[in-house]
Design a protein around this motif. Structure first.
Motif, short mmCIF file in Angstrom:
data_model
loop_
_atom_site.label_atom_id
_atom_site.label_comp_id
_atom_site.label_asym_id
_atom_site.label_seq_id
_atom_site.Cartn_x
_atom_site.Cartn_y
_atom_site.Cartn_z
N VAL A 1 0.86 -1.18 0.00
CA VAL A 1 0.00 0.00 0.00
C VAL A 1 0.90 1.24 0.00
N ALA A 2 0.53 2.20 -0.79
CA ALA A 2 1.31 3.44 -0.83
C ALA A 2 1.32 4.08 0.55
N HIS A 3 2.44 4.56 0.92
CA HIS A 3 2.57 5.12 2.26
C HIS A 3 3.44 6.36 2.14
N PRO A 4 2.91 7.39 1.51
CA PRO A 4 3.77 8.47 1.09
C PRO A 4 4.20 9.42 2.19
N PHE A 5 3.68 9.29 3.35
CA PHE A 5 4.23 10.19 4.36
C PHE A 5 5.02 9.42 5.40
N ALA A 6 5.71 8.38 4.91
CA ALA A 6 6.58 7.61 5.78
C ALA A 6 7.86 8.40 6.02
N ALA A 7 7.69 9.62 6.44
CA ALA A 7 8.84 10.47 6.70
C ALA A 7 8.47 11.45 7.80
N ILE A 8 9.46 11.85 8.54
CA ILE A 8 9.26 12.88 9.55
C ILE A 8 10.19 14.03 9.19
N ARG A 9 9.65 15.21 9.25
CA ARG A 9 10.50 16.37 8.99
C ARG A 9 10.75 17.10 10.29
N PHE A 10 12.01 17.23 10.63
CA PHE A 10 12.39 18.05 11.76
C PHE A 10 12.79 19.42 11.20
N GLY A 11 12.45 20.45 11.94
CA GLY A 11 12.62 21.80 11.42
C GLY A 11 14.05 22.12 11.02
N GLY A 12 14.19 22.68 9.85
CA GLY A 12 15.48 23.15 9.37
C GLY A 12 15.67 24.61 9.76
N SER A 13 16.71 25.18 9.23
CA SER A 13 17.09 26.50 9.71
C SER A 13 16.15 27.61 9.26
N HIS A 14 15.24 27.29 8.35
CA HIS A 14 14.30 28.32 7.91
C HIS A 14 13.04 28.35 8.78
N ARG A 15 12.92 27.40 9.70
CA ARG A 15 11.70 27.33 10.53
C ARG A 15 11.83 28.28 11.71
#
Lengths: 167, 496
Positions: free
Chosen positions: B454-468
């Motif tokens: 099954v497609a699982h396209p948000f199998a990622a976590i984004r931690f804030g980069g320097s622009h956040r």
């Protein structure tokens, strides 16, 4: 979830068109996916309820949020253009499947050398620039080749669909 | 009027990831005025995404993980919990039976459980996310618990930790560490330590640790706290501590020792951009797997698969401060979720790879989708050349767990110590002020973007980069340079 699995790529194409940048689109798309996931119970499948359109509304809201938050430090399309593109793109959802099928046929008609370049550039998780460097070719040459092949593919797709093409 | 062929050139710059500001402005003008151009653009972008799907799709079907199936019902349950966790901050708690804490004659609740992460309690008991807590002890063996007191104070506990809730505005730390955030309305929130130590919050954020010697260490991150030492009678020592200051209360010797903070604390936030120019910090995104290469840009730290089949690692580089005679006394790494997601089959680990003397382009060799990394600095292209990467945090985010946006992960006491020792060791091995510490955040197994077919396209976590920047979700390394200075020892008025 099956609905999502079936349609998520169309949604990505939708977001990418509205944002006009692949990396930014990924960011918006992830937010969209999570929101859809949380709100899925609000969607009632059945006659007259179209998952893609419902999901596109959610995605459009995420693009609006993105514009608001990130519009200061990055170039984003104007609000009116985003809304116009959203409306135009939504009208094209019905064509997505036939375009996909036509693309498969058109890919097989490409010259081997063109198809290999496309497969390499799109198949690897690397920037086109790096692939160009691996191939020992200037990035600009690869970009031009990609532009030419995409235009040819688009023309082929439109002709297959009987829409005529101008590429 | 732009001819169609020229329009396709312009759309091509978008798809090639090469659109310059001028291209984007031209695109904006073109699309605003011309409906036919819009149609071409939309179809072109669709073709581009379909090409990627089709060609990558052939390669993606490989990752089918048999265990831990992807169930909608479970999904919904987790989502409900996540929503509850989000809403707890605004709703008035309902009256329900306390789920945990020691049996107490008082049955009214004083706090709510607002986050749980692999929490294991000494008594084998369990508490529920959203559950109410009556006064009593939370003896946390491992994992983390966040509780919000009815006064508004929020306390993060990291196991092992013994924390006693007394009432809605008062608690006691018998051992272990906590991090407290106290909003204005919770002003006056008090945490006691052993031996008559009392920390009164005056609207702030602070960490507090009670060690085996029953000494209490308080570091103020924001605002002010009052630290006092009392023997239960009238005479007290009271010290006001402001942001950046740290103090140790030693009840045995009746002393409050202020740590010299003439150098710090130094907060290093991942900042600035790209490979082209050095700045105060750099965060790169790198599209890896083992294939090498990738795009480096001002980005979030992405861990997982994003929308393509490749797994991302987040690389953060932090510039090292001036070395001081006694080295760093504290190093704390914080990462804040900018976009939530979850990795179905991989945990997220944090590694320190070493240091580099300039913010060089991250090497594809740095990337990892495994649990172990036995390569040396020489192989990786970092200093020290004979050292191997050091895992700072194992399973900082466990597989299949979901963290809401703004969830901040930070090194616990053990991890902070390890990181601090590690950075001090880098100085021993030649690192100098201005060199860059390289931190990697990676999945410990390949993730991919399909799961069980099954497609699982948000199998990622984004931690804030320097622009956040606003709100501030940037990756942050907090370093303290603290040295005991004799003159700062506050003599007790009441030696025993």
């Amino acid at each position: 979830m099956r609905l999502y699995a079936t349609h998520h790529r169309e949604l990505f194409a939708y977001v990418m068109a509205l944002v006009g940048d692949e990396h930014q689109a990924e960011e918006v798309f992830q937010d969209t996916s999570v929101t859809l996931w949380k709100q899925f119970e609000r969607f009632e499948p059945g006659p007259g309820s179209d998952f893609v359109r419902w999901a596109a509304t959610v995605a459009l809201n995420q693009v609006r949020n993105y514009r608001r938050v990130r519009g200061r430090d990055r170039h984003v399309f104007s609000e009116s253009l985003v809304e116009q593109l959203a409306a135009d793109r939504a009208a094209l959802f019905e064509e997505d499947q036939s375009r996909r099928e036509a693309l498969a046929t058109c890919l097989s008609k490409l010259r081997d050398v063109d198809r290999q370049l496309i497969e390499r550039c799109y198949g690897e998780a690397r920037s086109f620039k790096q692939i160009a460097s691996d191939l020992g070719r200037p990035a600009n040459t690869v970009y031009k080749a990609l532009n030419r092949i995409r235009a040819a593919l688009l023309e082929c797709v439109e002709q297959t669909l009987g829409l005529g093409g101008d590429a | 009027m732009m001819r169609p062929a020229e329009q396709y050139e312009l759309f091509g710059t978008v798809c090639n990831g090469e659109a310059a500001e001028a291209d984007r402005q031209m695109l904006e003008c073109l699309l605003t005025d011309d409906a036919e151009a819009r149609r071409r653009y939309l179809n072109y972008i669709t073709l581009h995404t379909q090409l990627r799907d089709r060609i990558q799709g052939m390669a993606v079907t490989r990752k089918v993980v048999p265990q831990a199936r992807f169930h909608m019902r479970r999904w919904a349950a987790v989502a409900a919990l996540v929503l509850v966790a989000g809403m707890l901050w605004i709703i008035v708690p309902s009256k329900s039976t306390p789920k945990h804490a020691e049996p107490s004659e008082q049955t009214h609740s004083v706090a709510l459980v607002t986050n749980l992460d692999r929490a294991v309690f000494d008594d084998g008991g369990a508490i529920e996310l959203g559950g109410e807590l009556a006064p009593g002890m939370l003896a946390l063996r491992s994992g983390r618990v966040q509780v919000m007191f009815n006064s508004g104070a929020v306390v993060d506990l990291t196991g092992p930790c013994r924390f006693r809730m007394i009432d809605a505005g008062r608690a006691m730390l018998d051992g272990g560490s906590l991090l407290a955030y106290v909003p204005e309305r919770g002003r006056g929130f008090t945490v006691e330590g052993p031996g008559g130590v009392r920390v009164v919050d005056l609207g702030t954020r602070f960490t507090m640790t009670v060690d085996e010697l029953r000494q209490t260490r308080v570091l103020v991150l924001e605002g002010t706290v009052a630290l006092s030492l009392s023997d239960g009678r009238v005479d007290q020592q009271v010290e006001l501590l402001t942001a950046g200051y740290e103090m140790i209360a030693d009840p045995m010797h009746r002393t409050l020792v202020r740590m010299d903070n003439s150098h710090g604390p130094i907060t290093i936030t991942g900042d600035a951009v790209l490979t082209s120019g050095p700045a105060d910090g750099t965060i790169y995104r790198h599209t890896d797997t083992a294939k090498g290469g990738g795009a480096f840009e001002h980005q979030d730290l992405i861990v997982g698969s994003a929308t393509g089949p490749a797994d991302y690692n987040g690389i953060a580089m932090f510039r090292l401060p001036q070395r001081t005679p006694n080295g760093l006394s504290r190093a704390e790494l914080r990462l804040t979720v900018a976009t939530e997601g979850r990795l179905p089959n991989a945990n997220v680990d944090v590694w320190a790879l070493g240091y580099v003397s300039s913010p060089i382009k991250p090497s594809s060799k740095w990337m990892l989708t495994a649990d172990a990394d036995d390569r040396t600095g020489q192989t990786l292209g970092v200093e020290p050349t004979d050292a191997k990467p050091v895992k700072i945090a194992d399973d900082m985010i466990p597989a299949d767990s979901f963290h809401e946006r703004d969830y901040t992960w930070q090194t616990d006491t053990t991890q902070s110590t390890a990181l601090c020792d590690y950075i001090n060791s880098l100085y021993e091995q030649g690192a100098e002020a201005g060199d860059w510490l390289v931190i990697r955040i990676n999945p410990d197994a390949p993730v991919g973007n399909t799961y069980d077919g099954v497609a699982h396209p948000f199998a990622a976590i984004r931690f804030g980069g320097s622009h956040r920047v606003a709100p501030d979700r940037r990756a942050c390394l907090l370093l303290s340079v603290s040295e005991k200075v004799n003159a700062d020892v506050v003599p007790s008025q009441n030696h025993e």
